[in-house]
Design an enzyme around this catalytic site. Structure first.
Site, PDB file in Angstrom:
ATOM      1  N   GLY B 109      32.539  47.562  22.164  1.00  0.00           N
ATOM      2  CA  GLY B 109      31.987  47.374  23.697  1.00  0.00           C
ATOM      3  C   GLY B 109      33.234  46.814  24.800  1.00  0.00           C
ATOM      4  O   GLY B 109      32.604  46.176  25.505  1.00  0.00           O
ATOM      5  N   CYS B 110      34.364  47.070  24.350  1.00  0.00           N
ATOM      6  CA  CYS B 110      35.336  46.390  25.361  1.00  0.00           C
ATOM      7  C   CYS B 110      35.192  46.934  26.612  1.00  0.00           C
ATOM      8  O   CYS B 110      35.290  48.605  26.714  1.00  0.00           O
ATOM      9  CB  CYS B 110      36.666  46.774  24.690  1.00  0.00           C
ATOM     10  SG  CYS B 110      37.953  46.340  25.899  1.00  0.00           S
ATOM     11  N   VAL B 111      35.115  46.551  27.824  1.00  0.00           N
ATOM     12  CA  VAL B 111      34.854  47.262  28.878  1.00  0.00           C
ATOM     13  C   VAL B 111      35.586  46.500  29.984  1.00  0.00           C
ATOM     14  O   VAL B 111      36.239  45.517  29.871  1.00  0.00           O
ATOM     15  CB  VAL B 111      33.407  47.135  29.679  1.00  0.00           C
ATOM     16  CG1 VAL B 111      32.532  48.444  28.882  1.00  0.00           C
ATOM     17  CG2 VAL B 111      32.522  45.830  29.169  1.00  0.00           C
TER      18      VAL B 111
END
Lengths: 123, 111, 99
Positions: B109-111
Site C-alpha cells: 500500500g505504498c503511496v
C-alpha cells in the site's frame, strides 16, 4: 483524499491461514484500506479464527509466517477485531490462544454488525 | 532477476533494486543501496534504517509512511515523528527509499 | 442484506454458517454448486426448508439448469436469471459472499 466520506468496511475472514491464499490476501487488502482512513472492522469466523492462533511456525512448510502482522494492525489504527464465539469453541480454542486482543461475540451478534456495514469484503 | 555487487559478493535484487533476500543485508549493502539512491548516510539516517529493520523483524511488514511516522515519534522523540523530518532524510519518500536501503521489500500500500 | 453462497453444502459449511449469521428478513442467493441445496431430496435441503420462513431464498436458474436440476427446485425458493442476480445486488445495501 476527499474529506467526510468515511464508510464502514468489514472484512470477513473464514479460512485457515496456509491452506489457501485468502487469509494473506485479506490482510494485504486490510493494510491498504487503512491508508484511506475508513472505519474498518475485521471479523474472524469458522476456520478464520485459526489465523489468529499464537505460536505459528512456518519454516517447515516454507511459507511466510504472516501472523506477526496482525499485531501491527493496532499501529494502523485498526482496533475493531471480532471473533466468533462458536467457532473458537468448536476448534478447542479460547481467547488466550489468540495473538491479539479481540472481542469475542456470538455469531448472531456478528450478523447484526454485518447488517450495519456499508461494504462487506468476503474472504 | 537483477543483482548488485558489494565487496566482491553478488546480491539478488528485483527490477526496482530492492533486495530479494532480507538476510543478505549488512551495513555495506545498506551503504551501497544508499548510494544508488543518492542518499548520504548519517547517524540520523541509520537510526531510521535500524528502526525499520526492527519493525520488520517484529511485524513481518514494512510500515506505511503514516504508521512509520507515528512509530518513530513514539520511539525516537516527537521532533523526529514528522513527515518533514523523514522526507528531509529520504527526499524520494521514506517508505520507498528507506525501505530499500534497509533491505526490506517495498511496503504494501505504498503511496 | 444479501448473502451469496456458491459452495455445495454437502461439501462445505458455507450455507450452514450463512444461515447461522444472517438476520431475519435477509435475502440468500444460491449460485454455482450451492444450488444443489435448493433441490428436493438433497440432504441439505431440510436446513433450507426450515430457513424459508425467516429468509427470502433465491437460486440462480442457469446454474440449476446446467446441473440438470432445474425441474426439482424446492417449493418456496425463487429462481432468478442473471438479470435477477444483478437486481438483487442493487436492491440491497450490502452483500456477503460465503466463499
Amino acid at each position: 483524499m476527499s474529506e467526510g466520506t468515511v464508510k464502514k468496511f468489514m472484512f470477513v475472514n473464514r479460512k485457515a491461514p496456509y491452506g489457501t491464499i485468502y487469509a494473506l490476501e485479506s490482510l494485504e487488502v486490510v493494510l491498504i484500506t487503512a491508508a484511506f482512513d475508513q472505519d474498518v472492522s475485521l471479523v474472524f469466523m469458522d476456520d478464520g479464527v485459526f489465523q489468529l492462533k499464537k505460536g505459528q511456525q512456518t519454516k517447515g512448510i516454507e511459507n511466510k509466517n504472516f501472523s506477526p502482522t496482525y499485531r501491527a494492525l493496532d499501529g494502523y489504527d485498526i482496533e475493531k477485531l471480532y471473533v466468533e464465539e462458536e467457532a473458537l469453541a468448536a476448534r478447542g480454542l479460547t481467547e488466550d490462544d489468540l495473538l491479539v486482543d479481540v472481542t469475542v461475540m456470538p455469531r448472531a451478534e456478528l450478523g447484526k454488525l454485518m447488517d450495519e456495514m456499508d461494504v462487506v469484503l468476503s474472504f | 532477476m537483477s543483482s548488485i555487487e558489494v565487496n566482491g559478493k553478488s546480491y539478488e535484487t528485483d527490477e526496482e533494486g530492492y533486495l530479494v533476500n532480507l538476510a543478505d543485508w549488512n551495513e555495506d549493502v545498506g551503504n551501497y543501496l544508499a548510494k544508488t539512491e543518492s542518499v548520504e548516510m548519517t547517524d540520523q539516517h541509520w537510526e531510521v534504517i535500524n528502526f525499520l529493520r526492527d519493525y520488520y523483524n517484529e511485524f513481518q511488514i514494512a510500515p506505511a509512511v503514516r504508521v512509520l511516522t507515528k512509530a518513530i515519534g513514539k520511539k525516537l522523540g516527537p521532533e523526529k515523528g514528522t513527515s518533514q523530518y523523514l522526507y528531509a532524510l529520504f527526499p524520494y519518500g521514506p517508505a520507498k527509499q528507506a525501505c530499500k536501503i534497509a533491505g526490506l521489500p517495498k511496503p504494501t500500500g505504498c503511496v | 442484506m444479501l448473502h451469496i453462497v456458491n459452495k455445495s453444502s454437502l461439501e462445505r459449511n458455507a450455507l450452514e454458517s450463512c444461515l447461522h449469521v444472517a438476520q431475519d428478513g435477509a435475502a440468500i442467493l444460491l449460485i454455482e454448486d450451492a444450488v444443489y441445496a435448493a433441490t428436493r431430496g438433497n440432504a441439505a435441503s431440510n436446513h433450507l426448508r426450515d430457513a424459508l420462513s425467516r429468509f427470502k431464498v433465491y437460486a440462480l436458474a442457469p446454474d440449476l439448469e446446467a446441473r440438470g436440476m432445474g425441474d426439482r427446485v424446492l417449493e418456496g425458493v425463487s429462481t432468478v436469471d442473471y438479470g435477477g442476480f444483478v437486481d438483487l445486488v442493487t436492491e440491497h445495501k450490502n452483500c456477503q459472499s460465503w466463499l
